[in-house]
Scaffold this active site. Structure first.
Site, PDB file in Angstrom:
ATOM      1  N   GLY A 263       0.732  -1.251   0.000  1.00  0.00           N
ATOM      2  CA  GLY A 263       0.000   0.000   0.000  1.00  0.00           C
ATOM      3  C   GLY A 263       0.761   1.300   0.000  1.00  0.00           C
ATOM      4  O   GLY A 263       0.127   2.356  -0.017  1.00  0.00           O
ATOM      5  N   GLU A 305       3.874  -6.446   1.206  1.00  0.00           N
ATOM      6  CA  GLU A 305       3.462  -6.845  -0.136  1.00  0.00           C
ATOM      7  C   GLU A 305       3.273  -5.643  -1.039  1.00  0.00           C
ATOM      8  O   GLU A 305       2.149  -5.305  -1.392  1.00  0.00           O
ATOM      9  CB  GLU A 305       2.117  -7.568  -0.082  1.00  0.00           C
ATOM     10  CG  GLU A 305       2.029  -8.632   0.954  1.00  0.00           C
ATOM     11  CD  GLU A 305       0.611  -9.087   1.192  1.00  0.00           C
ATOM     12  OE1 GLU A 305       0.421 -10.291   1.318  1.00  0.00           O
ATOM     13  OE2 GLU A 305      -0.296  -8.238   1.244  1.00  0.00           O
ATOM     14  N   PRO A 306       4.333  -4.955  -1.414  1.00  0.00           N
ATOM     15  CA  PRO A 306       4.172  -3.807  -2.299  1.00  0.00           C
ATOM     16  C   PRO A 306       3.823  -4.234  -3.724  1.00  0.00           C
ATOM     17  O   PRO A 306       4.400  -5.186  -4.245  1.00  0.00           O
ATOM     18  CB  PRO A 306       5.554  -3.157  -2.266  1.00  0.00           C
ATOM     19  CG  PRO A 306       6.492  -4.289  -1.966  1.00  0.00           C
ATOM     20  CD  PRO A 306       5.728  -5.217  -1.046  1.00  0.00           C
ATOM     21  N   GLY A 307       2.868  -3.571  -4.321  1.00  0.00           N
ATOM     22  CA  GLY A 307       2.542  -3.793  -5.728  1.00  0.00           C
ATOM     23  C   GLY A 307       2.833  -2.524  -6.515  1.00  0.00           C
ATOM     24  O   GLY A 307       3.820  -2.410  -7.248  1.00  0.00           O
ATOM     25  N   TYR A 349     -11.869   5.382 -10.384  1.00  0.00           N
ATOM     26  CA  TYR A 349     -11.587   6.081  -9.131  1.00  0.00           C
ATOM     27  C   TYR A 349     -11.264   7.566  -9.327  1.00  0.00           C
ATOM     28  O   TYR A 349     -10.864   8.220  -8.363  1.00  0.00           O
ATOM     29  CB  TYR A 349     -10.350   5.515  -8.409  1.00  0.00           C
ATOM     30  CG  TYR A 349     -10.101   4.041  -8.407  1.00  0.00           C
ATOM     31  CD1 TYR A 349     -10.947   3.166  -7.728  1.00  0.00           C
ATOM     32  CD2 TYR A 349      -8.967   3.519  -9.028  1.00  0.00           C
ATOM     33  CE1 TYR A 349     -10.659   1.805  -7.688  1.00  0.00           C
ATOM     34  CE2 TYR A 349      -8.681   2.161  -8.974  1.00  0.00           C
ATOM     35  CZ  TYR A 349      -9.534   1.311  -8.306  1.00  0.00           C
ATOM     36  OH  TYR A 349      -9.252  -0.026  -8.249  1.00  0.00           O
ATOM     37  N   CYS A 376     -17.109   3.323 -26.879  1.00  0.00           N
ATOM     38  CA  CYS A 376     -18.473   3.820 -26.980  1.00  0.00           C
ATOM     39  C   CYS A 376     -19.048   3.932 -25.577  1.00  0.00           C
ATOM     40  O   CYS A 376     -19.861   3.102 -25.145  1.00  0.00           O
ATOM     41  CB  CYS A 376     -19.313   2.874 -27.815  1.00  0.00           C
ATOM     42  SG  CYS A 376     -18.596   2.629 -29.426  1.00  0.00           S
ATOM     43  N   TYR A 406      -1.614  -1.576 -12.274  1.00  0.00           N
ATOM     44  CA  TYR A 406      -3.077  -1.546 -12.423  1.00  0.00           C
ATOM     45  C   TYR A 406      -3.530  -0.900 -13.731  1.00  0.00           C
ATOM     46  O   TYR A 406      -4.578  -0.262 -13.779  1.00  0.00           O
ATOM     47  CB  TYR A 406      -3.729  -0.865 -11.203  1.00  0.00           C
ATOM     48  CG  TYR A 406      -3.304  -1.471  -9.890  1.00  0.00           C
ATOM     49  CD1 TYR A 406      -3.626  -2.792  -9.599  1.00  0.00           C
ATOM     50  CD2 TYR A 406      -2.556  -0.765  -8.966  1.00  0.00           C
ATOM     51  CE1 TYR A 406      -3.220  -3.380  -8.408  1.00  0.00           C
ATOM     52  CE2 TYR A 406      -2.146  -1.346  -7.768  1.00  0.00           C
ATOM     53  CZ  TYR A 406      -2.485  -2.654  -7.502  1.00  0.00           C
ATOM     54  OH  TYR A 406      -2.080  -3.233  -6.323  1.00  0.00           O
TER      55      TYR A 406
HETATM   56  C1  LIG Z   1      -3.527  -4.887  -3.615  1.00  0.00           C
HETATM   57  C2  LIG Z   1      -2.865  -5.567  -2.505  1.00  0.00           C
HETATM   58  C3  LIG Z   1      -1.517  -5.329  -2.252  1.00  0.00           C
HETATM   59  C4  LIG Z   1      -0.704  -4.326  -3.015  1.00  0.00           C
HETATM   60  O1  LIG Z   1      -1.149  -3.039  -2.815  1.00  0.00           O
HETATM   61  P1  LIG Z   1      -0.341  -1.819  -3.478  1.00  0.00           P
HETATM   62  O2  LIG Z   1      -1.152  -0.633  -3.131  1.00  0.00           O
HETATM   63  O3  LIG Z   1      -0.299  -2.073  -4.941  1.00  0.00           O
HETATM   64  O4  LIG Z   1       1.019  -1.815  -2.868  1.00  0.00           O
HETATM   65  C5  LIG Z   1      -0.931  -6.056  -1.244  1.00  0.00           C
HETATM   66  N1  LIG Z   1      -1.625  -6.959  -0.517  1.00  0.00           N
HETATM   67  C6  LIG Z   1      -2.916  -7.213  -0.746  1.00  0.00           C
HETATM   68  C7  LIG Z   1      -3.621  -8.215   0.076  1.00  0.00           C
HETATM   69  C8  LIG Z   1      -3.590  -6.520  -1.735  1.00  0.00           C
HETATM   70  O5  LIG Z   1      -4.892  -6.753  -1.939  1.00  0.00           O
END
Ligand SMILES: *Cc1c(COP(=O)(O)O)cnc(C)c1O
Length: 447
Positions: A263, A305-307, A349, A376, A406
């Site tokens: 996050g 868990e960084p995404g 969003y 469309c 994303y």
């Molecule tokens: C989406 C998600 C993440 C990654 O969140 P980011 O905002 O992309 O870092 C990590 N853990 C879980 C469980 C998620 O649903």
């Protein structure tokens, strides 16, 4: 490039959100030093670009900080839902990251990229029996279980295979991040996890501990997304450690793993703050260790868990302008050859992005317009109120920055529009990581 020459109607200079974005003397946008106009010419538009070095850099920020601040045991996991393709999984493998997966498709792709699935964590609030069977048969290391039904389904599948499945339980520590509701997941009333406050977290822990083929390793929480300044990770760490210490005292169960979720925020526009992630990890580590000490609880193995913060600023999308429409007294539109099919985030969003005319960076930006796609659907908007140069016209190139997370992952074939290609810019040169979808691809499942 002088700032004056790039000013918009409000006299604000273009400030790029990440250092992989620069401009040359002809006013062309460079990404990782590559002329975006040349890349568009070679590969066509719309086109996603990914900066290999930036992804690796972002991984190393987490890896280095984890080694330094959690030498007791830790591993950052890439939340692969942000951008799941073989090349990204290969990078994660090479950098030594763990991964989060949420579907058979992600597990399959990671496996095909040679990723060691013992370092994969399987998430989701509704894993089907088929999902559970596939993940176990592929050797996914750990399940992050969301609910009682899932615990029982994991137990049954593990028993059938004669294995003991490692499991974390997803909890909701009851923290509100004040970000968008759709990406705010740590509250008590979330669809995800089990609330500590209601006693449900303890109840599901007891259930998991009763299962002979479930090896309960510890707990998981995920507070939300695009988090910048708030101390939510620190607060979550304290709540989770307290809960774990309470369980030790009441049930005699000492959890060994704590996953604090993902996050951390990224800069989409120049008004977004800079975040020193290493320093944030340091701060969370100090708070977490103090909480452990206060309860005489052994410091658990830590995961995050960084995404987004791994891949977002490694991405850029290029589009070609098809039409410029002025509605006198109302508004202006710049239409491009992609849209909500390749980036639905503004439609979903209202997400902000830095958008520029990629070959006109020397011109004053005096023409505010809605940047819209070709679908469309009148909600097919990439961004409102983008200051473009008044010369913008059909054939021009538009770049939307910071699209590595994303975007492809949320893309669709609405209107049977094919997904763009992804080109990975590496030290060896550009490589196609995902080819462009063709009309044949659109119809490949039709019978
Ligand atoms: C989406 C998600 C993440 C990654 O969140 P980011 O905002 O992309 O870092 C990590 N853990 C879980 C469980 C998620 O649903």
């Amino acid at each position: 490039m002088t700032k004056e020459r790039m000013n918009d109607v409000n006299n604000n200079p273009v400030v790029f959100p990440c250092e992989n974005l620069t401009a040359d003397e002809n006013g062309h946008l460079l990404f990782v030093g590559y002329d975006t106009a040349a890349l568009a010419e070679t590969y066509g538009t719309p086109l996603y670009l990914l900066d290999d070095a930036r992804i690796r850099h972002n991984c190393r920020v987490y890896l280095d900080a984890f080694k330094k601040y959690y030498p007791e045991g830790s591993l950052p996991l890439y939340a692969s839902k942000a951008n799941a393709c073989k090349q990204v999984y290969r990078i994660m493998r090479e950098e030594g990251m763990g991964i989060d997966v949420v579907s058979i498709g992600e597990i399959y792709t990671a496996k095909a990229a040679g990723f060691d699935l013992s370092k994969a964590f399987f998430h989701g609030n509704n894993k089907t029996d088929a999902d559970i069977a596939y993940a176990m048969d592929c050797g996914v290391g750990c399940f992050v279980a969301d609910n009682a039904e899932e615990i029982l389904a994991i137990e049954a599948a593990a028993k059938q295979r004669g294995i003991c499945q490692k499991v974390l339980l997803r909890l909701t520590p009851g923290i509100d991040t004040h970000t968008y509701a759709a990406v705010n997941t740590g509250k008590v009333d979330s669809k995800f996890g089990n609330a500590i406050a209601t006693g449900q977290a303890e109840a599901i822990t007891k259930l998991a501990l009763l299962q002979p083929h479930v090896d309960l390793r510890g707990f998981h929480c995920h507070i939300g997304s695009q988090v910048f300044t708030e101390d939510v990770f620190e607060r979550a760490a304290v709540i989770m450690i307290d809960f774990m210490a309470d369980l030790r005292d009441t049930l005699g169960y000492t959890a060994a793993v704590l996953n604090l979720g993902g996050g951390y925020g990224v800069r989409y526009v120049d008004t977004d703050p800079y975040l020193d992630i290493a320093q944030k990890i340091h701060a969370v580590s100090d708070v977490l260790k103090a909480a452990c000490e206060a309860r005489a609880f052994p410091v658990p193995t830590i995961h995050m868990e960084p995404g987004r913060s791994i891949v977002a600023d490694a991405g850029l999308t290029l589009y070609t302008v098809g039409a410029v429409k002025q509605i006198p007294g109302y508004k202006n539109y710049v239409s491009v050859d992609g849209g909500m099919t390749d980036n639905p985030r503004f439609a979903l969003y209202g997400s902000k992005y830095t958008c520029v005319a990629a070959t006109r960076l020397t011109e004053a930006r005096v023409f505010p317009a809605s940047l819209v796609g070709r679908c469309c659907e009148s909600g097919d908007i990439l961004q409102e109120n983008v200051p473009f140069p008044s010369t913008i016209h059909r054939g021009d190139l538009v770049a939307v920055c910071t699209t590595g997370a994303y975007n492809y992952a949320m893309s669709s074939n609405y209107n049977r529009i094919g997904r763009p290609a992804t080109v990975l810019l590496t030290a060896e040169g550009p490589q196609v990581a995902i080819r462009r979808e063709t009309p044949e691809d659109m119809a490949r499942l039709d019978v």
